[in-house]
Design an enzyme around this catalytic site. Sequence first.
Site, PDB file in Angstrom:
ATOM      1  N   LYS A  37       3.448 -15.094   2.114  1.00  0.00           N
ATOM      2  CA  LYS A  37       3.827 -16.040   1.057  1.00  0.00           C
ATOM      3  C   LYS A  37       5.354 -16.135   1.017  1.00  0.00           C
ATOM      4  O   LYS A  37       6.012 -15.620   0.112  1.00  0.00           O
ATOM      5  CB  LYS A  37       3.200 -15.646  -0.286  1.00  0.00           C
ATOM      6  CG  LYS A  37       1.771 -16.207  -0.375  1.00  0.00           C
ATOM      7  CD  LYS A  37       1.105 -15.999  -1.711  1.00  0.00           C
ATOM      8  CE  LYS A  37       1.703 -16.769  -2.850  1.00  0.00           C
ATOM      9  NZ  LYS A  37       1.286 -18.191  -2.902  1.00  0.00           N
TER      10      LYS A  37
ATOM     11  N   ASP B  59      -6.432  -7.245   3.923  1.00  0.00           N
ATOM     12  CA  ASP B  59      -7.593  -6.624   3.282  1.00  0.00           C
ATOM     13  C   ASP B  59      -8.483  -7.716   2.675  1.00  0.00           C
ATOM     14  O   ASP B  59      -9.700  -7.754   2.893  1.00  0.00           O
ATOM     15  CB  ASP B  59      -7.113  -5.645   2.208  1.00  0.00           C
ATOM     16  CG  ASP B  59      -8.250  -4.878   1.567  1.00  0.00           C
ATOM     17  OD1 ASP B  59      -9.177  -4.488   2.295  1.00  0.00           O
ATOM     18  OD2 ASP B  59      -8.222  -4.684   0.338  1.00  0.00           O
TER      19      ASP B  59
ATOM     20  N   ASP C 273     -12.319  -9.351   4.232  1.00  0.00           N
ATOM     21  CA  ASP C 273     -13.589  -9.353   3.485  1.00  0.00           C
ATOM     22  C   ASP C 273     -14.135 -10.779   3.402  1.00  0.00           C
ATOM     23  O   ASP C 273     -15.344 -11.012   3.525  1.00  0.00           O
ATOM     24  CB  ASP C 273     -13.414  -8.803   2.059  1.00  0.00           C
ATOM     25  CG  ASP C 273     -13.780  -7.330   1.944  1.00  0.00           C
ATOM     26  OD1 ASP C 273     -13.550  -6.593   2.929  1.00  0.00           O
ATOM     27  OD2 ASP C 273     -14.288  -6.910   0.885  1.00  0.00           O
TER      28      ASP C 273
ATOM     29  N   ASP D   1      -2.471 -18.009   0.655  1.00  0.00           N
ATOM     30  CA  ASP D   1      -3.474 -18.621  -0.241  1.00  0.00           C
ATOM     31  C   ASP D   1      -4.103 -19.846   0.422  1.00  0.00           C
ATOM     32  O   ASP D   1      -5.330 -20.010   0.435  1.00  0.00           O
ATOM     33  CB  ASP D   1      -2.873 -18.953  -1.621  1.00  0.00           C
ATOM     34  CG  ASP D   1      -1.579 -19.764  -1.560  1.00  0.00           C
ATOM     35  OD1 ASP D   1      -1.023 -19.927  -0.457  1.00  0.00           O
ATOM     36  OD2 ASP D   1      -1.123 -20.236  -2.628  1.00  0.00           O
TER      37      ASP D   1
ATOM     38  N   TYR E 286       0.819  -1.219   0.000  1.00  0.00           N
ATOM     39  CA  TYR E 286       0.000   0.000   0.000  1.00  0.00           C
ATOM     40  C   TYR E 286       0.850   1.266   0.000  1.00  0.00           C
ATOM     41  O   TYR E 286       0.403   2.312  -0.454  1.00  0.00           O
ATOM     42  CB  TYR E 286      -0.909   0.028   1.231  1.00  0.00           C
ATOM     43  CG  TYR E 286      -2.230  -0.663   1.057  1.00  0.00           C
ATOM     44  CD1 TYR E 286      -2.300  -2.016   0.747  1.00  0.00           C
ATOM     45  CD2 TYR E 286      -3.424   0.034   1.215  1.00  0.00           C
ATOM     46  CE1 TYR E 286      -3.510  -2.651   0.602  1.00  0.00           C
ATOM     47  CE2 TYR E 286      -4.647  -0.590   1.067  1.00  0.00           C
ATOM     48  CZ  TYR E 286      -4.684  -1.941   0.760  1.00  0.00           C
ATOM     49  OH  TYR E 286      -5.898  -2.570   0.617  1.00  0.00           O
TER      50      TYR E 286
HETATM   51  C1  IPM Z   1     -10.568  -1.341   3.746  1.00  0.00           C
HETATM   52  C2  IPM Z   1     -10.666  -0.706   2.382  1.00  0.00           C
HETATM   53  C3  IPM Z   1      -9.497   0.234   2.171  1.00  0.00           C
HETATM   54  C4  IPM Z   1      -8.241  -0.597   2.057  1.00  0.00           C
HETATM   55  C5  IPM Z   1      -9.574   1.210   0.978  1.00  0.00           C
HETATM   56  C6  IPM Z   1     -10.860   1.937   0.910  1.00  0.00           C
HETATM   57  C7  IPM Z   1      -8.428   2.190   1.045  1.00  0.00           C
HETATM   58  O1  IPM Z   1     -10.791  -1.656   1.400  1.00  0.00           O
HETATM   59  O2  IPM Z   1     -10.449  -0.610   4.746  1.00  0.00           O
HETATM   60  O3  IPM Z   1     -10.633  -2.561   3.844  1.00  0.00           O
HETATM   61  O4  IPM Z   1      -7.931  -1.133   0.977  1.00  0.00           O
HETATM   62  O5  IPM Z   1      -7.567  -0.726   3.071  1.00  0.00           O
HETATM   63 MN    MN Z   2     -11.086  -3.713   2.179  1.00  0.00          MN
END
Ligand code: IPM
Ligand code: MN
Length: 367
Positions: free
Chosen positions: A191, A248, A252, A224, A141
């Site tokens: 990884k 990240d 999710d 993975d 990032y």
């Molecule tokens: C998160 C989001 C952020 C990230 C974006 C919006 C910068 O996806 O907080 O999970 O990638 O960290």
């Molecule tokens: Mn995210």
Amino acid sequence: MANTLLILPGDGIGPEVMAEVRKVIDWFGKKRGLVFDVSEDLVGGAAYDAHGTPLTDATMARAQEVDAVLLGAVGGPKWDSLPFEVKPERGLLRLRKEMDLYANLRPARCFDALADFSSLKREVVAGLDIMIVRELTGGVYFGEPRGIFREGNERVGINTQRYTESEIARVARSAFELARRRQNRVCSMEKANVMESGVLWREVVQQVHDAEYPDVELSDMYADAGAMQLTRWPKQFDVIVTDNLFGDLLSDLAAMLTGSLGMLPSASLGAPMGNGRPKALYEPVHGSAPDIAGQGRANPIACILSFGMALRYSFDQGTEADRLETAIEKVLASGARTADLMGPEGGTPLSTAQMGDAILKALDETL
Ligand code: IPM
Ligand code: MN
Ligand code: NAD
């Protein structure tokens, strides 16, 4: 000591879910004597529209002063074609970087009432309670060089994965500390089979473990394979520690174990300030959900639970955080659902505000 809170609702459903958090904050003030000195400001596309930047220097400075920042969400199609430096997401990344919020705690807990709603089988998710610790201020990032450059007759896009030993060690310590207060197990994911930064990550996590946390059980997995194991049998994990990008993705994924992205809160923590409290920003894991923004359909629970994490990690109010989680559990057990928590068979979903009101009522019942 006044408890100072800076609220940054942001874009899309951010302001909608934050309005419900405001009600919960007021409830704790009126009913539990927990008074917060709340200020509100712009971030993301909203700040860009007003000031031409997704985060003004004044807002940045205010964020550095307060005990905790609460953020809704940033981004949306309206701002997608802006130059990279002024995109809404840059506002959030600047907050994380300049506040040095290196440890992003993303707990995934499956409320019993939602176990049948997950896309996985009930027995796989019922009772799930894991904590993903995502490194938040380093890795691909932020690594340099980055950019889109011309190379001969074509362009090349470059981002760099970069981690120093100290960056790895400090987030590893956060994970080990958390594990000691949970089931005492940490799984580190990287990884190391293909990335040097992964080799270093694995080595440093092991060193920190051996020197400072030998009592904690440590394992590691390639990220993975970790993703596969998270969907196969997530209850094998307690704390997962991983880098910025893998964290990240994996968080999710973990959100869907709990039923909806609208359920997952997070705390982004830095080093302790002079008053002993960590620098902190609390935000739901979800984004601005442009597909449902403005319709009153967003689930406010992730954002409300993020305030619960602020009670726990910034304000030393663990019992009140438990109260809030219990109230949410009761509301879900009563069958109350926002649209994201309903299957195709339907029913009438609660609006964002109705869900907020139901949580206030359940909070009243805890008294
Ligand atoms: C998160 C989001 C952020 C990230 C974006 C919006 C910068 O996806 O907080 O999970 O990638 O960290
Ligand atoms: Mn995210
Ligand atoms: P998203 O999280 O906004 O939405 C993904 C899906 O989940 C959508 O279908 C959405 O309707 C649903 N969803 C998310 N939160 C919900 C909630 N509280 N209640 C009900 N449903 C919910 O992710 P996206 O669509 O990939 O991104 C949209 C924008 O948000 C992009 O600009 C992205 O950069 C931004 N984003 C911001 C953050 C943040 O501010 N922390 C995080 C992720 C994405």
